[in-house]
Design an enzyme around this catalytic site. Structure first.
Site, PDB file in Angstrom:
ATOM      1  N   TYR B 151       0.798  -1.221   0.000  1.00  0.00           N
ATOM      2  CA  TYR B 151       0.000   0.000   0.000  1.00  0.00           C
ATOM      3  C   TYR B 151       0.831   1.272   0.000  1.00  0.00           C
ATOM      4  CZ  TYR B 151      -4.334  -2.515   0.216  1.00  0.00           C
ATOM      5  OH  TYR B 151      -5.394  -3.318  -0.106  1.00  0.00           O
ATOM      6  N   GLU B 240      -7.201 -27.330  11.589  1.00  0.00           N
ATOM      7  CA  GLU B 240      -7.284 -26.760  10.241  1.00  0.00           C
ATOM      8  C   GLU B 240      -8.370 -25.683  10.161  1.00  0.00           C
ATOM      9  OE1 GLU B 240      -8.113 -29.676   7.228  1.00  0.00           O
ATOM     10  OE2 GLU B 240      -8.517 -28.158   5.702  1.00  0.00           O
ATOM     11  N   ASP B 296      -9.062 -32.149   8.138  1.00  0.00           N
ATOM     12  CA  ASP B 296     -10.074 -32.945   7.445  1.00  0.00           C
ATOM     13  C   ASP B 296      -9.423 -34.173   6.833  1.00  0.00           C
ATOM     14  OD1 ASP B 296     -11.855 -30.079   6.047  1.00  0.00           O
ATOM     15  OD2 ASP B 296     -12.080 -31.122   7.964  1.00  0.00           O
TER      16      ASP B 296
END
EC number: 5.6.2.2
Lengths: 348, 462
Positions: B151, B240, B296
């Site tokens: 920025y 996760e 997962d």
């Protein structure tokens, strides 16, 4: 009426990781596992000794091995987790059939989908999308059918090493995952079982779909033509075996489920006479079924670890050892890494 | 649930605990009682110093000498040069194996001003600006984020990912870590648990059992940390999914776990460098803290696990970012296969089964059949539409084509390492099972109406 089977022998720790597939020949049994080597055990000796190990056959492990049902037993095919297909032949030094198994040719993944010959050359045939999953050899050991995850079934001519047929079951690569395949013994028909629960039968001479069979709503993991070619059995997540008449394309019935919650059936096999069906499930149980009445005749399990593959051994006229009965035998293997052999208990 | 006291490693638990267990059997509302602190057994010190990491001085002096050489070139009218290596790893090379840049291909480049083309000029400009900002940050001791750099001049830098690449490549060229340039990514990882973190600027952060509002749970850059007091914590769980982390943190699981006090961490998905460095350092200063991962059951989850364990290829040059001792708690194939609600259970959903199952005979049932007829009345065989079957438990789903490709690519990665270890073997086996069953499962698979605490208690206690 029930049948009695006894555990004849167990080859413990036949592989270092779990065994995913078995395929018998008249004299031996191929086994494939998550590790890279293939093993072949002799089935003519009551101790089932290890006959040959093929190291580094499939780097990521092998999930399917097949031999020709009712065939001479000189050709075998394997598929690795990396999608490569290898065809093996059993030849001795003079090139005669019989002896050590050696690699005959290999199909790498990029060449699997193509229609043209692609021996080890990374060609870009059409339909390269899906990865190869299930395979079946024709009885005369000259054709190999393989399925892919996009629902296609390819039939290869082994002598000419070219793909002679591709059956599509969905719009160009959008078909449901074909998890199982079988060829009828007379070579006329190919059957495929899919994740959608569908079972398709194709006529190889005409090259077209002849039956689209429903009946099991859940993924099909095994399909098998009876030796006489009259019946087609299919099973999978539903935990029951559906039977279809090949002549009429009709669903003739299901086996009776063993409980409220039958486990997923991963493997099916007909015996040589077509009188009995064998099933192996994820709860570790191998069952012998009477297909005409749909009832279970015998159940065996060594552990409650998953059974990935069950097979009848081709009928041998000679007994394994003097004094042993000549009863029919079957084998089962899975997560326990051992191969269990069972023999029918006959009266004499 | 029986308390696995025989499996406890060090400290026997006294009376108050068994009272809690008794009430646990009758509890209905699942309100968990925080466990009392263990009795007075002389424990190793829970307060640990974090050794200063990296080579800030090294970075600073390199930047200064580089700026000096540029000044000299201006004075002498020569070309201005910034050395700039872009590290590219070949795919499939294990992160661990390429430490000394063995198998990697490096484009040894310099960026010159005046350049060969307009792109090179812009790149020189951008790199010089980054060096300037880093120099300033190192002098003042403040940290600057990559976002902040972007920025400063969005037109010059073109995109955030361009900034990210340039910063990492610069660090690699100078032979330092990104943190040594005092450039950090915006904080992303979250942490909750009864530990205190004393910062080098004097502030102390007590992370607490639950979640405090605002930025109270952000993982700080490890370079700013002076000391950590671990108190009673025995385990650290990397999760996760942020949603699972929040649920556990909000319920105070860090202190109510049957496995003892512990620390919860999430990187909200794919692990970032700050979180990885933080965890790696924590484990190296306190190796007795067991570290676990909960991801997962799918190829992406395994990939996340491996990134925590071994690092990523792109950032292979970073040091102290790996966690090879991270244990894979779940979700594993046995969680799917042993739970009767999933694989074993099927109400007979076959619509045609009807009540013919009561007899032992078959009933002939119609099916969709297209018999091969003569060419006159033959219809083109219709290809019926299919539906992916939805299992009774929504958290289990079939793998997609991309999932399968990903699984194979992770397997190739594992096999690429020379002689993979037992963790690698475990991951191979699970991936093979995933492909055989063609299913994936989310963390939600093992929860009990959203409450995963029981399952965790069982697993963390072993």
């Amino acid at each position: 009426m029930s049948k009695q089977y006894l555990t004849a022998h167990t080859v413990d720790q036949a592989h270092p990781t779990e065994i995913f597939s078995l395929a018998p020949t008249p004299t031996s049994l191929f086994s494939a596992s998550g590790s890279s080597a293939l093993r072949i055990h002799a089935t003519t000796d009551p101790t089932f000794p290890l006959q040959q190990t093929i190291p580094n056959a499939h780097k990521l492990g092998c999930h399917h091995v097949c031999t020709a049902r009712g065939g001479a037993g000189y050709v075998a095919a394997t598929v690795g987790f990396g999608g490569e297909i290898k065809v093996w032949k059993c030849k001795d030094k003079d090139g005669n059939l019989g002896g050590e198994w050696a690699l005959q040719w290999e199909m790498t993944p990029s060449s699997n989908g193509g229609k043209n010959a692609a021996t080890n050359a990374p060609g870009r045939g059409r339909g390269v999308g899906g990865d190869v999953w299930a395979i079946a050899l024709s009885t005369d050991e000259s054709f190999l059918a393989c399925t892919t995850s996009d629902g296609r079934i390819h039939v290869w001519d082994l002598a000419g090493r070219e793909c002679i047929q591709t059956y599509e079951t969905g719009s160009s690569g959008g078909g449901s995952f074909a998890m199982a395949v079988d060829l009828s013994r007379d070579g006329r028909l190919t059957a495929s079982g899919h994740e959608s629960g569908a079972v398709y039968v194709f006529n190889n001479d005409a090259g077209r779909l002849v039956y689209s069979l429903s009946g099991l709503a859940k993924p099909i993991r095994a399909v098998a033509f009876s030796p006489g070619g009259k019946l087609l059995a299919a099973a999978g997540n539903a935990g029951i075996i559906a039977l279809y008449s090949v002549e009429h394309g009709e669903h003739v019935g299901n086996t009776k489920p063993s409980s409220d919650r039958p486990a997923w059936i991963m493997s099916l096999d007909w015996n040589d006479t077509g009188d009995y069906l064998l099933s192996g499930a994820l709860d570790g149980r191998v069952k012998v079924w009477d297909p005409t009445r749909g009832i279970c005749l015998a159940t065996h399990s060594e552990t409650d670890g998953a059974l990935w593959s069950v097979r009848w051994l081709p009928r041998n006229e000679r007994a394994l050892a003097p004094g042993m009965s000549k009863g029919e035998m079957f084998c089962a293997a899975g997560a326990s890494r051992s191969i269990s052999f069972y023999r029918e208990a006959t009266g004499s | 649930m029986p308390l696995p006291s025989s499996k406890r490693r060090q400290r026997p638990i006294s009376g108050p605990k068994s009272q809690v267990q008794g009430s646990a059997r009758t509890r209905v509302l699942r309100r968990r009682q925080p466990l009392p602190h263990s009795p007075h057994i002389p424990a190793p010190s829970s307060l640990v110093s974090i050794p200063p990491q990296g080579s800030h001085d090294g970075a600073l002096s390199q930047i200064e000498s580089l700026l000096e050489s540029i000044l000299d070139a201006v004075i002498n009218g020569a070309d201005l040069v910034i050395p700039y290596q872009t590290a590219r790893s070949s795919p499939g090379v294990s992160p661990a194996a390429s430490g000394a840049g063995g198998a990697r291909q490096m484009t040894t480049e310099v960026v010159k001003f005046p350049g060969r083309n307009i792109q090179e000029v812009k790149r020189f400009d951008a790199l010089l600006r980054i060096l300037e900002l880093s120099h300033e940050a190192l002098l003042t001791g403040n940290l600057i984020t990559k976002r902040n750099i972007y920025y400063q001049n969005t037109e010059l830098f073109r995109s955030q990912s361009a900034v990210n690449d340039m910063v990492d490549n610069l660090a690699f060229t100078l032979g330092v870590g990104r943190g040594d340039l005092n450039i950090v990514a915006a904080a992303r990882g979250l942490i909750a648990g009864p530990i205190d973190v004393m910062m080098r600027n004097g502030a102390t952060v007590h992370y607490g059992h639950g979640l405090s509002g605002g930025n109270g749970n952000l993982i700080p850059p490890i370079n700013s940390v002076d000391k950590v007091d671990f108190h009673n914590t025995r385990w650290l769980l990397v999760i996760e999914k942020e949603a699972t982390f929040r649920t556990l943190a909000n319920s105070g699981y860090s202190s109510t776990s049957r496995a003892g006090h512990g620390i919860l961490v999430t990187a909200k998905g794919f692990p970032d460098l700050v979180t990885r460095r933080f965890l790696s350092t924590l484990h190296s200063v306190r190796p007795q803290l067991n570290v676990f991962a909960l991801v997962d059951f799918d190829p992406h989850g395994v990939s996340i696990l491996r990134t925590f364990q071994y690092g990523s290829q792109r950032l292979d040059h970073e040091e102290n970012v790996t966690l090879p001792h991270l244990k894979w708690l779940g979700i594993r194939s046995l969680d799917i296969m042993s739970r009767s609600s999933i694989i074993m259970s099927h109400s007979l959903q076959d619509p045609q089964s009807g009540d013919s199952q009561t007899s032992q005979e078959f009933s002939s049932q119609g099916s969709l059949a297209y018999p091969l007829g003569s060419s006159d009345d033959e219809r083109p065989a219709k290809r019926p539409k299919y539906n992916y079957p939805r299992d009774s438990n929504e958290s289990v789903a079939p793998l997609t084509r991309d999932d399968r490709k990903k699984a194979v690519s992770v397997m190739k990665q594992i096999c690429g390492e020379r002689g993979f270890d037992s963790a690698g073997l475990e991951q191979m086996q699970e991936l093979q099972r995933m492909l055989m069953l063609n299913v994936k499962a989310e963390i939600q698979t093992v929860d009990n109406f959203g409450d995963i605490a029981d399952w965790l208690d069982e697993r963390l206690s072993v």
